[in-house]
Motif scaffolding. Structure first.
Motif, short mmCIF file in Angstrom:
data_model
loop_
_atom_site.label_atom_id
_atom_site.label_comp_id
_atom_site.label_asym_id
_atom_site.label_seq_id
_atom_site.Cartn_x
_atom_site.Cartn_y
_atom_site.Cartn_z
N LYS A 188 0.86 -1.18 0.00
CA LYS A 188 0.00 0.00 0.00
C LYS A 188 0.90 1.23 0.00
N ILE A 189 0.63 2.15 -0.91
CA ILE A 189 1.47 3.34 -1.01
C ILE A 189 0.67 4.60 -0.70
N VAL A 190 1.32 5.54 -0.02
CA VAL A 190 0.72 6.84 0.29
C VAL A 190 1.75 7.90 -0.08
N VAL A 191 1.31 8.94 -0.78
CA VAL A 191 2.19 10.05 -1.15
C VAL A 191 1.87 11.25 -0.27
N LEU A 192 2.90 11.83 0.31
CA LEU A 192 2.73 13.00 1.18
C LEU A 192 3.49 14.18 0.59
N TYR A 193 2.86 15.35 0.66
CA TYR A 193 3.57 16.57 0.27
C TYR A 193 4.22 17.15 1.51
N GLU A 194 5.53 17.30 1.48
CA GLU A 194 6.26 17.81 2.63
C GLU A 194 6.46 19.32 2.50
N ASN A 195 5.68 20.06 3.25
CA ASN A 195 5.73 21.51 3.22
C ASN A 195 6.44 21.98 4.48
N GLN A 196 7.67 22.43 4.34
CA GLN A 196 8.49 22.82 5.48
C GLN A 196 7.98 24.05 6.21
N ALA A 197 7.27 24.90 5.50
CA ALA A 197 6.81 26.16 6.11
C ALA A 197 5.63 25.96 7.05
N GLY A 198 4.93 24.84 6.95
CA GLY A 198 3.78 24.61 7.81
C GLY A 198 2.59 25.49 7.44
N ASP A 199 1.76 25.79 8.42
CA ASP A 199 0.52 26.53 8.16
C ASP A 199 0.73 28.04 8.06
N ASP A 200 1.83 28.55 8.59
CA ASP A 200 2.07 30.00 8.56
C ASP A 200 3.43 30.28 7.94
N PHE A 201 3.43 30.40 6.64
CA PHE A 201 4.67 30.61 5.88
C PHE A 201 5.37 31.90 6.32
N LEU A 202 4.61 32.99 6.43
CA LEU A 202 5.21 34.28 6.77
C LEU A 202 5.88 34.24 8.14
N GLU A 203 5.19 33.67 9.11
CA GLU A 203 5.74 33.61 10.47
C GLU A 203 7.03 32.79 10.49
N GLN A 204 7.02 31.65 9.82
CA GLN A 204 8.20 30.79 9.80
C GLN A 204 9.36 31.45 9.04
N LEU A 205 9.03 32.20 7.97
CA LEU A 205 10.06 32.90 7.20
C LEU A 205 10.74 33.96 8.06
N GLN A 206 9.95 34.68 8.84
CA GLN A 206 10.50 35.73 9.71
C GLN A 206 11.29 35.15 10.88
N LYS A 207 10.87 33.96 11.34
CA LYS A 207 11.58 33.32 12.45
C LYS A 207 13.01 32.93 12.05
N ARG A 208 13.17 32.54 10.80
CA ARG A 208 14.50 32.10 10.37
C ARG A 208 15.26 33.18 9.60
N ARG A 209 14.85 34.42 9.77
CA ARG A 209 15.49 35.52 9.05
C ARG A 209 16.98 35.61 9.36
N ASP A 210 17.35 35.43 10.63
CA ASP A 210 18.78 35.53 10.99
C ASP A 210 19.61 34.48 10.25
N GLN A 211 19.04 33.29 10.10
CA GLN A 211 19.74 32.23 9.36
C GLN A 211 19.89 32.60 7.89
N ASP A 212 18.82 33.15 7.32
CA ASP A 212 18.87 33.55 5.91
C ASP A 212 19.92 34.64 5.69
N LEU A 213 20.00 35.58 6.64
CA LEU A 213 20.99 36.65 6.53
C LEU A 213 22.41 36.09 6.67
N LYS A 214 22.57 35.11 7.54
CA LYS A 214 23.88 34.51 7.76
C LYS A 214 24.37 33.79 6.50
N TYR A 215 23.45 33.01 5.88
CA TYR A 215 23.85 32.22 4.72
C TYR A 215 23.56 32.91 3.39
N LYS A 216 22.93 34.12 3.48
CA LYS A 216 22.62 34.91 2.28
C LYS A 216 21.77 34.12 1.29
#
Length: 365
Positions: A220-248
């Motif tokens: 039996k096979i099940v396909v899942l879409y893995e969405n790393q951002a979860g339900d609140d993309f904007l909140e998660q994007l802002q949470k990891r802003r320091d990491q994005d700035l560090k790695y550009k």
């Protein structure tokens, strides 16, 4: 939907070619490096404007020439369409539909629905997530113009945001402008994620039934879409802003998402055998065919590039049985009695050094 004919001029190893096709199965055979895959590639370009190999336009033009042409006649719901692709070494390609030039290559998508199946696709399960995202994006772009637009906008904004992240390292005052790009990235990103989830959900239902038949009910096979951002993309994007700035670099969004294939409760990419991974990949491609058929209310065009030699007899038989009502273009090095018995080849072509010889049906007895 079926392709009636193809004309090539100065394309790859073809100086000139004009060939008519059967609306059923068309098989090209011959030794390696003779031009069989080039035929399939030219058809794919006529439907998507791009090579499935990722080749640049200048690489598609015959050695020593400046330009190449592809012309394809398509019968779609009893209406004939002509697609012309004009490849140039030093300029952007020209594309015309029914004699009318189009401004954007994206306008071509959806006219000719193509599914390409090659040995590389059998590794789509175990390879990196980039291939699975490409699979999602290419199919959704052919099916939904709005998805293609949103994906294009998202990629432009993503590129600009990454450039800004690099600039902020030298000019800190630019940090205040990051919120604007974040809002736009999230706007288009959410739309892409939602469309992908819907597609995977529909794919899941079809693929489950196919996989059940392929494995005799053992898996039996099940396909899942893995969405790393979860339900609140904007909140998660802002949470990891320091990491994005560090790695550009933007480390979160649909450009990092993936699909997971669960077989009998385990992640088949990580823990499955090669046989299980191949069966899952075959289920995926067959489900893609059926899903496209449902979406467009017509049959897509199927291109099988030397894939049959990679499958065992049971998987090969299931594939051929599943595509009997679809116009299919098959390449192989030798004539296989198994293929003729299972599918029934409607038109046979022998390919040698950029020359195609059309063989009569009697020659296949």
């Amino acid at each position: 939907m079926h392709i009636k004919s193809l004309e090539l001029k100065n394309y790859r190893n073809y100086k000139e070619l004009a060939v008519d096709f059967s609306p059923g199965s068309n098989l090209f055979y011959g030794d390696n490096a003779q031009g069989k895959t080039n035929i399939l590639e030219s058809i794919y370009i006529a439907g998507t404007s791009k090579s499935h190999r990722g080749s640049k336009d200048k690489e598609l033009i015959r050695f020593g020439e400046e330009e190449a042409h592809i012309r394809l006649l398509l019968d779609k719901k009893e209406i004939e369409h002509r697609i012309d692709i004009h490849l140039k070494k030093r300029k952007t390609k020209g594309i015309a539909i029914d004699g009318m030039p189009i401004r954007k290559s994206g306008d071509l998508l959806g006219l000719l629905n193509i599914i390409f199946f090659s040995p590389e696709d059998l590794s789509i399960i175990k390879n990196g997530p980039g291939e699975r995202r490409r699979f999602l994006d290419m199919e959704l772009c052919q099916l939904q113009k709005i998805y293609m637009y949103h994906l294009s906008q998202y990629n432009k904004i993503l590129k600009q945001r990454n450039q800004l992240l690099a600039q902020i390292y030298y000019e800190e005052h630019l940090l205040d402008t990051l919120d604007i790009w974040d809002m736009q990235l999230v706007q288009y990103g959410i739309s892409i994620i939602e469309k992908r989830k819907e597609f995977v959900q529909e794919l899941n239902e079809i693929m489950g039934k196919i996989h059940d038949k392929l494995t005799g009910g053992k898996e039996k096979i099940v396909v899942l879409y893995e969405n790393q951002a979860g339900d609140d993309f904007l909140e998660q994007l802002q949470k990891r802003r320091d990491q994005d700035l560090k790695y550009k670099n933007t480390g979160l969004g649909p450009h990092r998402d993936d699909m997971k294939f669960i077989v009998n409760g385990i992640d088949v990419r990580v823990y499955g055998s090669q046989g299980q991974q191949r069966t899952a990949a075959l289920s995926l491609k067959l489900a893609e065919i059926e899903l496209v058929r449902r979406k467009i209310g017509d049959t897509p065009i199927l291109l099988l590039d030397d894939v049959l030699s990679e499958l065992d007899s049971s998987r090969k038989g299931y594939l051929l049985e599943s595509i009997k009502d679809i116009q299919t273009f098959i390449t192989c090095t030798g004539l296989e009695e198994f293929v003729n018995r299972q599918l029934g080849i409607d038109q046979l072509f022998y390919v040698r050094n950029g020359i195609i010889l059309k063989e009569e049906q009697e020659a296949r007895s």
